[in-house]
Design a protein around this motif. Structure first.
Motif, PDB file in Angstrom:
ATOM      1  N   SER A   5       0.840  -1.210   0.000  1.00  0.00           N
ATOM      2  CA  SER A   5       0.000   0.000   0.000  1.00  0.00           C
ATOM      3  C   SER A   5       0.867   1.249   0.000  1.00  0.00           C
ATOM      4  O   SER A   5       0.581   2.219  -0.715  1.00  0.00           O
ATOM      5  CB  SER A   5      -0.920   0.024   1.217  1.00  0.00           C
ATOM      6  OG  SER A   5      -1.788  -1.076   1.198  1.00  0.00           O
ATOM      7  N   GLN A  53      -8.531   1.184  -0.666  1.00  0.00           N
ATOM      8  CA  GLN A  53      -8.998  -0.070  -0.088  1.00  0.00           C
ATOM      9  C   GLN A  53     -10.398   0.079   0.521  1.00  0.00           C
ATOM     10  O   GLN A  53     -11.211  -0.820   0.453  1.00  0.00           O
ATOM     11  CB  GLN A  53      -7.997  -0.515   0.977  1.00  0.00           C
ATOM     12  CG  GLN A  53      -8.047  -1.988   1.243  1.00  0.00           C
ATOM     13  CD  GLN A  53      -6.824  -2.483   2.010  1.00  0.00           C
ATOM     14  OE1 GLN A  53      -5.841  -1.769   2.168  1.00  0.00           O
ATOM     15  NE2 GLN A  53      -6.894  -3.701   2.478  1.00  0.00           N
ATOM     16  N   ASP A  81      -5.699  -0.607  -4.636  1.00  0.00           N
ATOM     17  CA  ASP A  81      -5.185  -1.241  -3.415  1.00  0.00           C
ATOM     18  C   ASP A  81      -6.171  -2.306  -2.948  1.00  0.00           C
ATOM     19  O   ASP A  81      -7.229  -1.982  -2.415  1.00  0.00           O
ATOM     20  CB  ASP A  81      -4.984  -0.168  -2.338  1.00  0.00           C
ATOM     21  CG  ASP A  81      -4.087  -0.661  -1.212  1.00  0.00           C
ATOM     22  OD1 ASP A  81      -3.583  -1.796  -1.300  1.00  0.00           O
ATOM     23  OD2 ASP A  81      -3.895   0.091  -0.247  1.00  0.00           O
ATOM     24  N   GLU A  82      -5.822  -3.539  -3.174  1.00  0.00           N
ATOM     25  CA  GLU A  82      -6.676  -4.678  -2.803  1.00  0.00           C
ATOM     26  C   GLU A  82      -8.137  -4.478  -3.198  1.00  0.00           C
ATOM     27  O   GLU A  82      -9.028  -4.476  -2.345  1.00  0.00           O
ATOM     28  CB  GLU A  82      -6.563  -4.946  -1.305  1.00  0.00           C
ATOM     29  CG  GLU A  82      -5.160  -5.377  -0.947  1.00  0.00           C
ATOM     30  CD  GLU A  82      -5.085  -5.983   0.444  1.00  0.00           C
ATOM     31  OE1 GLU A  82      -6.034  -6.677   0.824  1.00  0.00           O
ATOM     32  OE2 GLU A  82      -4.076  -5.762   1.110  1.00  0.00           O
TER      33      GLU A  82
HETATM   34 MG   LIG Z   1      -2.005  -2.801   2.174  1.00  0.00          MG
END
Ligand SMILES: [Mg+2]
Ligand SMILES: Nc1ncnc2c1ncn2[C@@H]1O[C@H](COP(=O)(O)OP(=O)(O)OP(=O)(O)O)[C@@H](O)[C@H]1O
Length: 278
Positions: A65, A114, A198-199
């Motif tokens: 991240s 995220q 991010d994810e």
């Molecule tokens: Mg992360």
């Protein structure tokens, strides 16, 4: 004819530009230390090209991240350079931008966070239109005045992500998968050259995961460089053109997903190897 029409309705294609493969970003000697004792990233070097779908993998706390946020300018680098390209030539070092230049950079380098970062009480359409903020005057954005062309693009994107029926619903009433789709539309509003995620599939069910990965793949195939943090090796194999593996703040693998050997995965994940899909 009718069948062809149906196909265009049920499988809308992301509306953008033709594919290209040129270099869009060059990361050189990038490092991050939160404190002198707490280094998270060291000597990070890689190039990003238009049309790639690059996964970033590594165990929790590896710095994935942090890396994405540094590329987008939301976290300052401790050392090194992030050079962006314009018309095939080096344009600027993202780590040294003025405030105004940074706003411009964020519009070229879209990010999906995220936790989605939608405005809960605003409707879906307005949330997507807010993606234009960096190119809209403060006054106009305060009164939520957007150009018709922006509205048209927002609607096109929502249709592409199959979420147009929810356009006037408040963002807070959406499911996680729907929020993620809206966040993608918002990031694409400014027609970025790079998209960081991010994810984006964390906590999504398999159907929504497929939907999001397919959308990111389409976006990359249209010539955008997509970089995505993932926790599933299976997804890397199924969707990504390249994978960067980070261990203890350093890149230990950068190449095709097929080159990820068991030994590499052991080095990347250590004891956590049984907690990831592979
Ligand atoms: Mg992360
Ligand atoms: N604002 C901050 N201040 C100090 N340390 C931080 C900060 N943000 C992150 N860190 C630390 O930096 C390291 C890398 O964090 P990062 O969030 O980049 O990891 P990650 O690879 O994304 O992990 P995960 O897979 O759990 O999301 C961690 O040790 C984390 O505690």
């Amino acid at each position: 004819m009718a069948q062809a029409l149906l196909k265009t309705v049920t499988e809308p294609v992301y509306p953008l530009r033709p594919a290209a493969k040129h270099k869009v970003l060059s990361v050189r000697g990038l490092g991050k230390a939160w404190t002198p004792q707490q280094r998270v990233l060291d000597e990070i070097n890689f190039d990003l090209h238009a049309g790639e779908l690059v996964a970033v993998i590594g165990r929790s706390g590896a710095g994935k991240s942090t890396l994405l946020h540094m590329l987008n300018g939301t976290i300052a680098a401790s050392e090194g350079a992030i050079v962006n390209y314009r018309d095939g030539s080096e344009h600027q070092d993202v780590t040294r931008l003025s405030r105004g230049e940074m706003r411009q950079w964020r519009s070229e380098c879209g990010m999906i966070f995220q936790d989605f970062c939608l405005v809960p009480r605003l409707d879906v359409l307005t949330n997507v239109l807010l993606g234009r903020l960096s190119q809209t005057s403060t006054l106009k954005s305060f009164f939520k005045i957007f150009a018709d062309s922006d509205r048209a693009r927002a609607i096109e994107l929502l249709q592409w992500m199959n979420i147009l029926p929810q356009a006037l619903q408040r963002a807070e009433n959406l499911s996680g998968g729907q929020m993620q789709r809206v966040a993608i539309c918002r990031a694409l509003m400014q027609q970025p050259n790079i998209l960081l995620a991010d994810e984006p599939v964390a906590s999504l069910d398999p159907k929504n995961t497929r939907r999001i990965m397919a959308a990111l793949q389409q976006v990359s195939e249209q010539g955008i460089s997509v970089m995505v943090n993932l926790h599933s090796i299976e997804l890397v194999h199924n969707w990504c053109t390249r994978v960067i593996g980070i261990q203890q703040g350093r890149i230990i693998y950068d190449g095709a997903p097929s080159g990820l050997t068991e030994a590499l995965l052991q080095r990347l994940y250590g004891d956590e190897i049984n907690q990831i899909d592979h």
